[in-house]
Design a protein around this motif. Structure first.
Motif, PDB file in Angstrom:
ATOM      1  N   LEU A  72       0.850  -1.182   0.000  1.00 41.60           N
ATOM      2  CA  LEU A  72       0.000   0.000   0.000  1.00 41.60           C
ATOM      3  C   LEU A  72       0.886   1.232   0.000  1.00 41.60           C
ATOM      4  O   LEU A  72       1.690   1.428   0.912  1.00 41.60           O
ATOM      5  CB  LEU A  72      -0.901   0.004   1.238  1.00 41.60           C
ATOM      6  N   LEU A  73       0.761   2.045  -1.052  1.00 39.20           N
ATOM      7  CA  LEU A  73       1.557   3.264  -1.152  1.00 39.20           C
ATOM      8  C   LEU A  73       0.860   4.393  -0.414  1.00 39.20           C
ATOM      9  O   LEU A  73      -0.311   4.677  -0.660  1.00 39.20           O
ATOM     10  CB  LEU A  73       1.763   3.649  -2.615  1.00 39.20           C
ATOM     11  N   TYR A  74       1.585   5.029   0.489  1.00 37.92           N
ATOM     12  CA  TYR A  74       1.024   6.169   1.209  1.00 37.92           C
ATOM     13  C   TYR A  74       1.120   7.411   0.340  1.00 37.92           C
ATOM     14  O   TYR A  74       2.115   7.638  -0.350  1.00 37.92           O
ATOM     15  CB  TYR A  74       1.779   6.407   2.519  1.00 37.92           C
ATOM     16  N   GLU A  75       0.087   8.219   0.369  1.00 36.05           N
ATOM     17  CA  GLU A  75       0.045   9.433  -0.450  1.00 36.05           C
ATOM     18  C   GLU A  75       0.761  10.559   0.287  1.00 36.05           C
ATOM     19  O   GLU A  75       0.163  11.356   0.996  1.00 36.05           O
ATOM     20  CB  GLU A  75      -1.404   9.829  -0.731  1.00 36.05           C
ATOM     21  N   SER A  76       2.080  10.613   0.124  1.00 40.56           N
ATOM     22  CA  SER A  76       2.859  11.642   0.800  1.00 40.56           C
ATOM     23  C   SER A  76       3.532  12.599  -0.165  1.00 40.56           C
ATOM     24  O   SER A  76       4.149  13.577   0.238  1.00 40.56           O
ATOM     25  CB  SER A  76       3.929  10.990   1.683  1.00 40.56           C
TER      26      SER A  76
ATOM     27  N   SER B  46       1.153   9.220  -6.407  1.00 37.90           N
ATOM     28  CA  SER B  46      -0.157   9.023  -7.009  1.00 37.90           C
ATOM     29  C   SER B  46      -0.059   8.476  -8.424  1.00 37.90           C
ATOM     30  O   SER B  46      -1.035   7.992  -8.967  1.00 37.90           O
ATOM     31  CB  SER B  46      -0.923  10.348  -7.014  1.00 37.90           C
ATOM     32  N   LYS B  47       1.131   8.552  -9.016  1.00 31.49           N
ATOM     33  CA  LYS B  47       1.313   8.064 -10.379  1.00 31.49           C
ATOM     34  C   LYS B  47       1.711   6.586 -10.405  1.00 31.49           C
ATOM     35  O   LYS B  47       1.774   5.979 -11.468  1.00 31.49           O
ATOM     36  CB  LYS B  47       2.394   8.889 -11.084  1.00 31.49           C
ATOM     37  N   ARG B  48       1.987   6.027  -9.241  1.00 34.94           N
ATOM     38  CA  ARG B  48       2.459   4.652  -9.179  1.00 34.94           C
ATOM     39  C   ARG B  48       1.338   3.758  -8.676  1.00 34.94           C
ATOM     40  O   ARG B  48       0.802   3.968  -7.594  1.00 34.94           O
ATOM     41  CB  ARG B  48       3.660   4.557  -8.242  1.00 34.94           C
ATOM     42  N   GLU B  49       1.002   2.760  -9.470  1.00 35.92           N
ATOM     43  CA  GLU B  49      -0.106   1.893  -9.102  1.00 35.92           C
ATOM     44  C   GLU B  49       0.357   0.629  -8.388  1.00 35.92           C
ATOM     45  O   GLU B  49      -0.394   0.028  -7.644  1.00 35.92           O
ATOM     46  CB  GLU B  49      -0.911   1.514 -10.350  1.00 35.92           C
ATOM     47  N   LYS B  50       1.613   0.228  -8.618  1.00 37.99           N
ATOM     48  CA  LYS B  50       2.095  -1.013  -8.018  1.00 37.99           C
ATOM     49  C   LYS B  50       3.506  -0.826  -7.477  1.00 37.99           C
ATOM     50  O   LYS B  50       4.284  -0.033  -7.972  1.00 37.99           O
ATOM     51  CB  LYS B  50       2.091  -2.153  -9.047  1.00 37.99           C
ATOM     52  N   ASP B  51       3.818  -1.583  -6.466  1.00 40.92           N
ATOM     53  CA  ASP B  51       5.163  -1.633  -5.934  1.00 40.92           C
ATOM     54  C   ASP B  51       5.313  -2.954  -5.197  1.00 40.92           C
ATOM     55  O   ASP B  51       5.042  -3.055  -4.013  1.00 40.92           O
ATOM     56  CB  ASP B  51       5.428  -0.458  -4.996  1.00 40.92           C
ATOM     57  N   ASN B  52       5.711  -3.997  -5.955  1.00 37.92           N
ATOM     58  CA  ASN B  52       5.888  -5.304  -5.338  1.00 37.92           C
ATOM     59  C   ASN B  52       7.323  -5.802  -5.483  1.00 37.92           C
ATOM     60  O   ASN B  52       7.585  -6.997  -5.532  1.00 37.92           O
ATOM     61  CB  ASN B  52       4.905  -6.327  -5.924  1.00 37.92           C
ATOM     62  N   VAL B  53       8.269  -4.833  -5.549  1.00 35.88           N
ATOM     63  CA  VAL B  53       9.684  -5.184  -5.642  1.00 35.88           C
ATOM     64  C   VAL B  53      10.102  -5.952  -4.391  1.00 35.88           C
ATOM     65  O   VAL B  53       9.705  -5.607  -3.275  1.00 35.88           O
ATOM     66  CB  VAL B  53      10.533  -3.902  -5.782  1.00 35.88           C
TER      67      VAL B  53
ATOM     68  N   ALA C 212     -12.732   1.538   1.222  1.00 35.13           N
ATOM     69  CA  ALA C 212     -11.968   1.758  -0.007  1.00 35.13           C
ATOM     70  C   ALA C 212     -10.575   1.141   0.061  1.00 35.13           C
ATOM     71  O   ALA C 212      -9.782   1.302  -0.880  1.00 35.13           O
ATOM     72  CB  ALA C 212     -11.842   3.255  -0.269  1.00 35.13           C
ATOM     73  N   GLY C 213     -10.284   0.459   1.157  1.00 34.74           N
ATOM     74  CA  GLY C 213      -8.970  -0.161   1.293  1.00 34.74           C
ATOM     75  C   GLY C 213      -7.848   0.845   1.436  1.00 34.74           C
ATOM     76  O   GLY C 213      -6.702   0.561   1.093  1.00 34.74           O
ATOM     77  N   ALA C 214      -8.171   2.043   1.933  1.00 32.75           N
ATOM     78  CA  ALA C 214      -7.193   3.120   2.139  1.00 32.75           C
ATOM     79  C   ALA C 214      -6.557   3.588   0.830  1.00 32.75           C
ATOM     80  O   ALA C 214      -5.487   4.188   0.838  1.00 32.75           O
ATOM     81  CB  ALA C 214      -6.112   2.679   3.129  1.00 32.75           C
ATOM     82  N   LYS C 215      -7.230   3.358  -0.292  1.00 35.70           N
ATOM     83  CA  LYS C 215      -6.666   3.709  -1.596  1.00 35.70           C
ATOM     84  C   LYS C 215      -7.280   5.011  -2.117  1.00 35.70           C
ATOM     85  O   LYS C 215      -8.498   5.139  -2.228  1.00 35.70           O
ATOM     86  CB  LYS C 215      -6.910   2.574  -2.594  1.00 35.70           C
ATOM     87  N   LYS C 216      -6.418   5.941  -2.452  1.00 35.74           N
ATOM     88  CA  LYS C 216      -6.842   7.270  -2.886  1.00 35.74           C
ATOM     89  C   LYS C 216      -7.831   7.223  -4.042  1.00 35.74           C
ATOM     90  O   LYS C 216      -8.811   7.982  -4.074  1.00 35.74           O
ATOM     91  CB  LYS C 216      -5.618   8.096  -3.291  1.00 35.74           C
ATOM     92  N   ALA C 217      -7.585   6.347  -4.997  1.00 38.23           N
ATOM     93  CA  ALA C 217      -8.430   6.288  -6.192  1.00 38.23           C
ATOM     94  C   ALA C 217      -9.877   5.952  -5.862  1.00 38.23           C
ATOM     95  O   ALA C 217     -10.783   6.261  -6.643  1.00 38.23           O
ATOM     96  CB  ALA C 217      -7.864   5.268  -7.187  1.00 38.23           C
TER      97      ALA C 217
ATOM     98  N   PHE D  56      -8.346  15.130   0.893  1.00 39.14           N
ATOM     99  CA  PHE D  56      -7.224  14.195   0.729  1.00 39.14           C
ATOM    100  C   PHE D  56      -6.574  14.327  -0.639  1.00 39.14           C
ATOM    101  O   PHE D  56      -5.353  14.216  -0.774  1.00 39.14           O
ATOM    102  CB  PHE D  56      -7.727  12.765   0.924  1.00 39.14           C
ATOM    103  N   HIS D  57      -7.372  14.583  -1.669  1.00 38.50           N
ATOM    104  CA  HIS D  57      -6.865  14.584  -3.040  1.00 38.50           C
ATOM    105  C   HIS D  57      -5.951  15.768  -3.351  1.00 38.50           C
ATOM    106  O   HIS D  57      -5.219  15.727  -4.342  1.00 38.50           O
ATOM    107  CB  HIS D  57      -8.035  14.568  -4.031  1.00 38.50           C
ATOM    108  N   ILE D  58      -6.003  16.814  -2.541  1.00 33.73           N
ATOM    109  CA  ILE D  58      -5.181  17.986  -2.867  1.00 33.73           C
ATOM    110  C   ILE D  58      -4.148  18.306  -1.784  1.00 33.73           C
ATOM    111  O   ILE D  58      -3.437  19.305  -1.895  1.00 33.73           O
ATOM    112  CB  ILE D  58      -6.063  19.232  -3.098  1.00 33.73           C
ATOM    113  N   ARG D  59      -4.022  17.446  -0.792  1.00 31.83           N
ATOM    114  CA  ARG D  59      -3.122  17.743   0.328  1.00 31.83           C
ATOM    115  C   ARG D  59      -1.680  17.929  -0.104  1.00 31.83           C
ATOM    116  O   ARG D  59      -0.945  18.734   0.476  1.00 31.83           O
ATOM    117  CB  ARG D  59      -3.173  16.626   1.378  1.00 31.83           C
ATOM    118  N   TRP D  60      -1.230  17.172  -1.089  1.00 33.00           N
ATOM    119  CA  TRP D  60       0.177  17.217  -1.468  1.00 33.00           C
ATOM    120  C   TRP D  60       0.408  17.947  -2.784  1.00 33.00           C
ATOM    121  O   TRP D  60       1.454  17.814  -3.405  1.00 33.00           O
ATOM    122  CB  TRP D  60       0.744  15.799  -1.499  1.00 33.00           C
ATOM    123  N   GLN D  61      -0.566  18.716  -3.214  1.00 32.73           N
ATOM    124  CA  GLN D  61      -0.379  19.575  -4.375  1.00 32.73           C
ATOM    125  C   GLN D  61       0.289  20.875  -3.931  1.00 32.73           C
ATOM    126  O   GLN D  61       0.406  21.151  -2.746  1.00 32.73           O
ATOM    127  CB  GLN D  61      -1.721  19.871  -5.032  1.00 32.73           C
TER     128      GLN D  61
END
Length: 308
Positions: free
Chosen positions: A109-113, A118-125, A261-266, A274-279
């Motif tokens: 789960l990527l935190y929106e910081s 927000s451009k990354r949908e996956k991170d399973n490295v 929503a599973g803590a997912k921004k989308a 939430f959607h504009i906090r890091w703009q």
């Protein structure tokens, strides 16, 4: 910082992958538990005793995760020794500012910081970045704990057998109600607010206090107050009955929607702050001006036309 929805996502993730599974091995980066993350008690338990034990239950209260650990094979009870027969072993995990749990082969789960996230949908490295330790389970699952800033904490508690684990944790960690697990009815909520009136505290700061309500952090508090139509700097003693009702309802609604929503921004409603906090720049929400200020030392977003 991971707030209640992200921590609940993590609880369900751990439960899905390793409930009732025994731990085959524990590995630390550098060979030893990170002293900034592990308490002395947790380091001793995980390093010297955890191997062969089973995760019997995965729980959460507010932002605090807990794993109830059952004994090694061959023990006569769920306790390690006769001397410990009056206690249950509990491993506590707090994700801190940047900590996360990931299982091999699954997306984290990527935190929106930051805007880039927000451009990354996956991170399973694998192994994931900022790895601190891994648990290998007998069913083949690998669980990693990672933390870039090392503000996460792993602790160990021996909870008396005659105590409810959650009740013990609430008292030991001085935690308030959990808005998902134990949301108070309106009258009880009013009584809780009444106890805080003499402090002349503002609504934003109160929402951030874990001893009042466990699990709510900065972004949840801002969206709760937007939904309730309450200015963040308002004193709780200034709230009218109708505003208290909206406040009470908004805490529950933001919690249920974000967890659902599973803590997912989308998956969050488009009208959330939430959607504009890091703009950066002159932000607007549905065409209305959003102000950014500091309340209680925390960055706060609010909409003057909607919050009075």
């Amino acid at each position: 910082m991971p707030e209640l929805p992200a921590v609940e996502f993590t609880r369900r993730l751990i439960e899905e992958h390793c409930i009732n599974q025994r731990i085959a091995s524990v590995d630390f980066i550098g060979g030893m538990p990170d002293e900034l993350i592990f308490t002395e008690a947790a380091a001793d338990f995980v390093k010297n005793r955890l191997k062969g034990m089973k995760v019997g239950q995965v729980g959460r209260w507010g932002k605090q995760l807990f794993l109830i650990i059952e004994p090694k094979k061959g023990k006569r009870s769920i306790y390690d020794t006769d001397a410990e027969s009056a206690f249950v072993s509990v491993l506590l995990i707090h994700l801190g500012m940047t900590g996360f749990i990931q299982f091999k082969g699954t997306d984290r789960l990527l935190y929106e910081s930051s805007p880039s996230n927000s451009k990354r949908e996956k991170d399973n490295v694998w192994p994931p970045k900022f790895l601190k330790f891994t648990f290998a389970f007998e069913n083949g699952e690998l669980m990693a704990f990672c933390d870039a800033r090392r503000f996460g904490k792993v602790d160990f508690l021996s909870v008396p057998i005659d105590s409810d684990v959650i009740s013990f944790l609430k008292q030991d960690l001085a935690l308030g109600f959990d808005p998902l697990l134990d949301f108070p009815e309106y009258e009880e909520f009013c009584n809780l607010l009444a106890k805080e009136m003499k402090r002349k505290i503002n609504v934003k700061t109160l929402l951030m206090e874990q001893k009042f309500v466990a699990g709510i952090g900065n972004w949840m508090a801002d969206d709760i107050l937007l939904l309730a139509g309450i200015k963040p700097s308002r004193s709780i003693s200034s709230l009218k009955s109708i505003e208290v009702k909206k406040f009470h309802k908004a805490i529950r609604e933001i919690t249920l929607i974000s967890v659902g929503a599973g803590a997912k921004k989308a998956e969050f409603p488009k009208g959330w702050l939430f959607h504009i906090r890091w703009q950066h720049g002159n932000e607007t929400l549905t065409g209305l001006k959003v102000l950014k200020t500091k309340i209680g030392g925390r960055t706060t977003f609010w909409v003057p036309e909607l919050q009075k």
